[in-house]
Design a protein around this motif. Structure first.
Motif, PDB file in Angstrom:
ATOM      1  N   ARG A   1     -12.815  -4.230  11.211  1.00  0.00           N
ATOM      2  CA  ARG A   1     -11.608  -4.175  10.389  1.00  0.00           C
ATOM      3  C   ARG A   1     -10.778  -2.930  10.698  1.00  0.00           C
ATOM      4  O   ARG A   1     -11.313  -1.824  10.808  1.00  0.00           O
ATOM      5  CB  ARG A   1     -11.973  -4.186   8.909  1.00  0.00           C
ATOM      6  N   GLN A   2      -9.480  -3.137  10.817  1.00  0.00           N
ATOM      7  CA  GLN A   2      -8.549  -2.036  11.055  1.00  0.00           C
ATOM      8  C   GLN A   2      -8.158  -1.398   9.731  1.00  0.00           C
ATOM      9  O   GLN A   2      -7.934  -2.076   8.724  1.00  0.00           O
ATOM     10  CB  GLN A   2      -7.287  -2.555  11.747  1.00  0.00           C
ATOM     11  N   LYS A   3      -8.061  -0.085   9.712  1.00  0.00           N
ATOM     12  CA  LYS A   3      -7.648   0.627   8.519  1.00  0.00           C
ATOM     13  C   LYS A   3      -6.125   0.610   8.440  1.00  0.00           C
ATOM     14  O   LYS A   3      -5.435   0.999   9.385  1.00  0.00           O
ATOM     15  CB  LYS A   3      -8.153   2.067   8.543  1.00  0.00           C
ATOM     16  N   ILE A   4      -5.588   0.146   7.294  1.00  0.00           N
ATOM     17  CA  ILE A   4      -4.134   0.028   7.147  1.00  0.00           C
ATOM     18  C   ILE A   4      -3.709   0.433   5.741  1.00  0.00           C
ATOM     19  O   ILE A   4      -4.518   0.549   4.824  1.00  0.00           O
ATOM     20  CB  ILE A   4      -3.642  -1.416   7.412  1.00  0.00           C
ATOM     21  N   ARG A   5      -2.411   0.632   5.604  1.00  0.00           N
ATOM     22  CA  ARG A   5      -1.757   0.696   4.304  1.00  0.00           C
ATOM     23  C   ARG A   5      -0.878  -0.550   4.174  1.00  0.00           C
ATOM     24  O   ARG A   5      -0.362  -1.054   5.174  1.00  0.00           O
ATOM     25  CB  ARG A   5      -0.905   1.952   4.179  1.00  0.00           C
ATOM     26  N   VAL A   6      -0.698  -1.004   2.958  1.00  0.00           N
ATOM     27  CA  VAL A   6       0.087  -2.212   2.718  1.00  0.00           C
ATOM     28  C   VAL A   6       1.254  -1.891   1.786  1.00  0.00           C
ATOM     29  O   VAL A   6       1.058  -1.294   0.723  1.00  0.00           O
ATOM     30  CB  VAL A   6      -0.771  -3.331   2.089  1.00  0.00           C
ATOM     31  N   VAL A   7       2.462  -2.277   2.200  1.00  0.00           N
ATOM     32  CA  VAL A   7       3.624  -2.232   1.313  1.00  0.00           C
ATOM     33  C   VAL A   7       3.854  -3.648   0.798  1.00  0.00           C
ATOM     34  O   VAL A   7       4.140  -4.561   1.570  1.00  0.00           O
ATOM     35  CB  VAL A   7       4.886  -1.725   2.044  1.00  0.00           C
ATOM     36  N   TRP A   8       3.673  -3.820  -0.480  1.00  0.00           N
ATOM     37  CA  TRP A   8       3.834  -5.127  -1.118  1.00  0.00           C
ATOM     38  C   TRP A   8       5.245  -5.224  -1.682  1.00  0.00           C
ATOM     39  O   TRP A   8       5.549  -4.724  -2.750  1.00  0.00           O
ATOM     40  CB  TRP A   8       2.776  -5.282  -2.200  1.00  0.00           C
ATOM     41  N   PHE A   9       6.141  -5.864  -0.921  1.00  0.00           N
ATOM     42  CA  PHE A   9       7.506  -6.082  -1.391  1.00  0.00           C
ATOM     43  C   PHE A   9       7.523  -7.214  -2.414  1.00  0.00           C
ATOM     44  O   PHE A   9       6.748  -8.164  -2.327  1.00  0.00           O
ATOM     45  CB  PHE A   9       8.435  -6.442  -0.230  1.00  0.00           C
TER      46      PHE A   9
ATOM     47  N   VAL B   1      -1.598   6.418   9.247  1.00  0.00           N
ATOM     48  CA  VAL B   1      -2.268   5.130   9.079  1.00  0.00           C
ATOM     49  C   VAL B   1      -1.272   3.995   9.310  1.00  0.00           C
ATOM     50  O   VAL B   1      -0.162   4.025   8.772  1.00  0.00           O
ATOM     51  CB  VAL B   1      -2.877   5.017   7.667  1.00  0.00           C
ATOM     52  N   PRO B   2      -1.623   2.989  10.111  1.00  0.00           N
ATOM     53  CA  PRO B   2      -0.718   1.858  10.344  1.00  0.00           C
ATOM     54  C   PRO B   2      -0.327   1.171   9.035  1.00  0.00           C
ATOM     55  O   PRO B   2      -1.118   1.098   8.094  1.00  0.00           O
ATOM     56  CB  PRO B   2      -1.538   0.921  11.235  1.00  0.00           C
ATOM     57  N   VAL B   3       0.908   0.661   8.998  1.00  0.00           N
ATOM     58  CA  VAL B   3       1.446   0.089   7.764  1.00  0.00           C
ATOM     59  C   VAL B   3       1.775  -1.392   7.973  1.00  0.00           C
ATOM     60  O   VAL B   3       2.410  -1.767   8.961  1.00  0.00           O
ATOM     61  CB  VAL B   3       2.719   0.837   7.313  1.00  0.00           C
ATOM     62  N   LEU B   4       1.331  -2.201   7.038  1.00  0.00           N
ATOM     63  CA  LEU B   4       1.644  -3.626   7.014  1.00  0.00           C
ATOM     64  C   LEU B   4       2.594  -3.892   5.851  1.00  0.00           C
ATOM     65  O   LEU B   4       2.354  -3.448   4.730  1.00  0.00           O
ATOM     66  CB  LEU B   4       0.364  -4.451   6.820  1.00  0.00           C
TER      67      LEU B   4
ATOM     68  N   GLU C   1      -6.520   1.111   2.929  1.00  0.00           N
ATOM     69  CA  GLU C   1      -6.585   2.440   2.332  1.00  0.00           C
ATOM     70  C   GLU C   1      -5.887   2.468   0.981  1.00  0.00           C
ATOM     71  O   GLU C   1      -6.365   3.070   0.022  1.00  0.00           O
ATOM     72  CB  GLU C   1      -5.934   3.467   3.258  1.00  0.00           C
ATOM     73  N   SER C   2      -4.722   1.790   0.905  1.00  0.00           N
ATOM     74  CA  SER C   2      -3.971   1.753  -0.345  1.00  0.00           C
ATOM     75  C   SER C   2      -2.891   0.689  -0.241  1.00  0.00           C
ATOM     76  O   SER C   2      -2.432   0.356   0.860  1.00  0.00           O
ATOM     77  CB  SER C   2      -3.348   3.117  -0.646  1.00  0.00           C
ATOM     78  N   VAL C   3      -2.491   0.162  -1.394  1.00  0.00           N
ATOM     79  CA  VAL C   3      -1.372  -0.774  -1.480  1.00  0.00           C
ATOM     80  C   VAL C   3      -0.261  -0.100  -2.272  1.00  0.00           C
ATOM     81  O   VAL C   3      -0.505   0.475  -3.341  1.00  0.00           O
ATOM     82  CB  VAL C   3      -1.786  -2.090  -2.162  1.00  0.00           C
TER      83      VAL C   3
END
Length: 661
Positions: A93-101, A122-125, A201-203
Motif C-alpha cells: 500500500r502506498q502512503k497518501i493524503r486524501v482531499v475529499w471534495f 506525501v502524495p495527494v489523492l 495518512e489523513s483525509v
C-alpha cells in the motif's frame, strides 16, 4: 450480482461475492429517517470478500464540457486479476493524503483543506463521490429527484473545471459514480475501499452543519478508524466568518435574530483574508487505478434518467456555467468591468426601498449558484468588495453585498444549533397553525407550475422551473403564498426547491423556509378564504411597476400590459371587476381607467387575450388593500427608480472621468 462503478478517473467491475441481501433502498417514509437507516446498514455490513474490486485503467485526463448529450466511454471486458492476500496488500500500500471534495467546496482558491493536504511530501489523492442518496434518491413527501437535472449539469461543469485546474498542476480528480446499482457505492464504502488499497495518512475535507451530512461524515470517520487510517481533518471553507472567530459557540447558542447576529459579528469578529490559490504543483500526485480512461458521467448516466431539455431560457438575464473559472469571471465582470456593484446592485433582501427594484437586470450579482457549490469563496468576495471600495466607489450597495454574505453565515451557523428541527413540520419553534396542513396535489401543482392566477407568484415559479433560479424575494413571497393562502404543507415547497434550485444548499433552503416562511402560518385562521399575502400586490407594484418582469416570464400577459396597462397585467382580475376595481383620486384617473377598460374589451373581442383561458383565474379570491392604491404605488416607485437610475448614471460618468485622468 454484477454492477459497474465509474470513478470519472476509473471504472470498476464489482461482483458481489458474499450475501447481497443487505442492499439498502431509500424509502419515502421520511427524508431523514431513511438516511439514518441507510447509514446504519452501511456500518453493519461487512466488506466484500475476495476480489470484489477489479482495477480498470488509466485516469481520464479529459475535462471536456459535460452535457446531457455526453456519454461515458464504453465498458471494455478485461480479465480479472488474482486476489492479493491481506499481507501482500498491506505491504504494497502506498502512503497518501486524501482531499475529499464535496459539492460545496469545488475550487482551488481559499481552500484550507486543500492547502493543508499539500503541505509536505506525501502524495495527494483528490476525490469526489456522487453520494447515491442525493443523485438517485427522491424526496420523502412528493418524490421529487433530490438533485434535478439542471443542478446536476451545473455540478458536472464545476467538476470538469476543477479537474482541469488540478491537471494543469499535474494532479487529478477521481470522481466516483455508479451507472447501474448505486447501493454499494456510498461514500463510506468508497473510503472503505481506499483504506484497503492505500495507507491513508489523513483525509482533508470541509466541515458540514446539517444532520444528514454530519452523519455521512461520521460514517466516513468510522471507516477510517476501522481501516487503520489516519484522521478525518475538517476545515471551515464555506463561510465568510470562521467558526472559531465567532463571539459565541453556534453549536450551543443560536442568535435571537439576524440583526443580533450581524451586530455581534460586526463588533466582535473579523473576516480573515482569503488564502491564495493552492500551489499543488510542488506535491506528488497519488494515482488510483491507472488503467482505463473514463469521462465524467452525463446527466442521464448520473441520475439514471432521461434528461429534460437543458437549453438556456432566452428570457433569463444570465446563463450560469459551473466552475471556479466562470465564477471568478462573473465577479470580475460585475464588479470591475461594468461597475454594476457600485451603481446597480440592490441585493436580494432589499425589498422595502421604492427606489430600488430587485427585479431589474443588474440589480443582483447572481453569484449564488457558484457560492453554493463553493466555486468562489465568500472571503474572496469580501476582499474584492474592499478593493472596489478603495479604488472605485463606496456606497450602500457595496455594504449591502457584505450584509447578504453575513445573512448567509447567520443561516449556516444557526443550523448547527437548530439541527434536525429545520426538516420538521413545526420548524424551529414547533409552530402549529390553527388549521390542518394540506397536501392537496391539485393546489400544489398550480403553485409549482406557476398557474396560481397571481402574476408575480407565477413569474417567480416559472423562472425557477426554466432556469433553476429565483431571487430571495421571490422564494419568500412564493413560500408565504403556499403556506397562508393555499395552506399546503411547507415541506412540499421546500422539497421542490431542493430538487430544482441551482444554488441549493440544505441549510440555506430548509432554514430559510422555517425561519422566514413558516411563521406566516401563525397569522392565518383560514387559508384560501381570500388573499392573505399582501406582498403579492405591494411588491409586484413596487418592484415591477411596468410589468416587465411579469411579461418576461408570462408572455401571455404581454398584450394586457402594452394595450391595457401594466397594473392590469399585475392584477388581471381587475378586468372582471366593476370599473376595473377602485380608482385613484388623482387628476385624470377616471378617464384613464375608462380608456383601459375599453382597450380590454377590444382584446377580449379580438381573441388576443381571453382571461381565464390564456391565463388562469386566481386560485384564491383577490383583495384590495385598505387605504392603498397599488396603481399609485407603482407610479411612485417608477418615478423613484428613474431618479435612482439618473443618479447612478451621473456617478458612472464621474468614475469614468476619474479613470481616464
Amino acid at each position: 450480482m454484477t454492477c459497474h462503478l465509474s470513478m470519472g478517473a476509473l471504472r470498476l467491475d464489482v461482483a458481489a461475492c458474499g450475501n447481497s441481501g443487505n442492499s439498502t433502498k431509500l424509502c419515502t417514509v421520511s427524508r431523514r429517517c431513511a438516511c439514518m437507516i441507510a447509514v446504519g446498514l452501511l456500518l453493519r455490513q461487512d466488506p466484500p470478500t475476495g476480489s470484489c474490486f477489479a482495477m480498470r485503467s488509466k485516469l481520464s485526463r479529459s475535462s471536456g464540457k459535460p452535457t446531457a448529450k455526453t456519454s461515458a466511454t464504453p465498458h471494455r471486458q478485461i480479465s480479472r486479476p488474482e486476489p492479493s492476500t491481506s499481507a501482500e496488500v498491506k505491504q504494497s500500500r502506498q502512503k497518501i493524503r486524501v482531499v475529499w471534495f464535496k459539492s460545496t467546496d469545488l475550487r482551488t482558491h481559499d481552500h484550507a483543506a486543500l492547502e493543508a493536504a499539500h503541505q509536505g511530501s506525501v502524495p495527494v489523492l483528490h476525490i469526489f463521490v456522487f453520494e447515491p442518496r442525493w443523485y438517485r434518491g427522491r424526496t420523502s413527501i412528493c418524490g421529487f429527484p433530490r438533485t434535478g437535472s439542471r443542478r446536476a449539469n451545473f455540478q458536472l461543469e464545476c467538476l470538469a473545471d476543477l479537474r482541469g485546474r488540478l491537471e494543469k498542476a499535474g494532479h487529478h480528480l477521481s470522481v466516483v459514480w455508479s451507472p447501474s446499482d448505486p447501493g454499494p457505492w456510498s461514500t463510506a464504502r468508497v473510503f472503505r475501499e481506499l483504506c484497503r488499497q492505500f495507507e491513508i495518512e489523513s483525509v482533508y475535507a470541509s466541515q458540514e452543519v446539517c444532520d444528514e451530512e454530519l452523519r455521512l461524515m461520521a460514517a466516513v470517520r468510522q471507516e477510517l478508524v476501522s481501516g487503520g487510517a489516519g484522521p478525518l481533518q475538517l476545515f471551515w471553507t464555506f463561510e465568510l466568518h470562521h467558526h472559531d472567530d465567532l463571539p459565541f459557540n453556534p453549536s450551543m447558542r443560536m442568535a435571537s435574530s439576524y440583526s443580533a447576529f450581524k451586530r455581534d459579528v460586526e463588533e466582535q469578529s473579523i473576516v480573515r483574508p482569503p488564502r491564495a490559490a493552492v500551489d499543488t504543483s510542488a506535491s506528488e500526485a497519488a494515482r488510483w487505478l491507472e488503467q482505463y480512461e473514463v469521462q465524467l458521467p452525463s446527466v442521464e448516466e448520473l441520475l439514471a434518467t432521461s434528461a429534460p431539455d437543458l437549453e438556456h431560457s432566452e428570457a433569463a438575464e444570465l446563463h450560469w456555467r459551473g466552475g471556479e473559472t466562470a465564477a471568478l469571471a462573473r465577479l470580475e465582470e460585475y464588479f470591475f468591468e461594468s461597475d454594476a456593484l457600485g451603481f446597480e446592485y440592490v441585493g436580494a433582501t432589499m425589498t422595502t426601498n421604492p427606489s430600488k427594484s430587485v427585479l431589474r437586470d443588474g440589480a443582483l450579482s447572481k453569484l449564488s449558484p457558484w457560492l453554493a457549490h463553493g466555486c468562489i469563496s465568500p472571503r474572496y468576495i469580501h476582499a474584492q468588495v474592499q478593493l472596489y471600495e478603495a479604488t472605485r466607489h463606496k456606497s450602500k450597495s457595496t455594504y449591502w453585498i457584505l450584509h447578504e454574505l453575513r445573512w448567509r453565515d447567520f443561516v449556516r451557523f444557526s443550523t448547527l444549533y437548530a439541527g434536525s428541527s429545520i426538516f420538521k413540520v413545526g420548524g424551529l419553534k414547533n409552530i402549529q397553525p390553527a388549521w390542518q396542513w394540506s397536501r392537496d396535489l391539485d393546489k400544489f401543482d398550480l403553485w409549482q407550475h406557476g398557474q396560481t392566477g397571481y402574476p408575480i407568484i407565477d413569474s417567480f415559479m416559472r423562472e425557477l422551473t426554466r432556469t433553476g433560479y429565483c431571487n430571495h424575494m421571490g422564494r419568500e413571497t412564493a413560500g408565504w403564498f403556499l403556506i397562508r393562502d393555499l395552506g399546503i404543507d411547507w415541506r412540499m415547497g421546500a422539497e421542490w426547491f431542493e430538487s430544482v434550485l441551482l444554488d441549493y444548499e440544505p441549510a440555506a433552503n430548509w432554514f430559510n423556509w422555517v425561519y422566514r416562511c413558516l411563521p406566516a402560518a401563525a397569522s392565518v385562521q383560514e387559508p384560501g378564504k381570500h388573499l392573505n399575502t399582501l406582498e403579492v400586490l405591494l411588491w409586484a407594484a413596487q418592484h415591477d411597476p411596468d410589468a416587465k418582469f411579469v411579461q418576461r416570464w408570462l408572455p401571455e400577459l404581454g398584450p394586457v400590459a402594452t394595450k391595457v396597462g401594466a397594473n392590469f397585467a399585475l392584477e388581471p382580475w381587475r378586468l372582471r371587476q366593476k370599473n376595473g376595481g377602485s380608482v385613484g383620486s388623482e387628476p385624470g384617473a377616471v378617464e384613464r381607467r375608462a380608456w383601459a377598460l375599453a382597450a380590454a374589451s377590444e382584446l377580449e373581442e379580438s381573441g388576443e387575450f381571453r382571461y381565464g383561458v390564456d391565463y388562469p383565474l386566481p386560485a384564491v379570491p383577490p383583495v384590495e388593500i385598505r387605504g392603498v392604491d397599488t396603481e399609485n404605488v407603482a407610479r411612485e416607485a417608477k418615478e423613484a427608480q428613474a431618479k435612482q437610475l439618473s443618479h447612478a448614471n451621473t456617478g458612472r460618468l464621474r468614475l469614468s472621468k476619474r479613470k481616464q485622468s
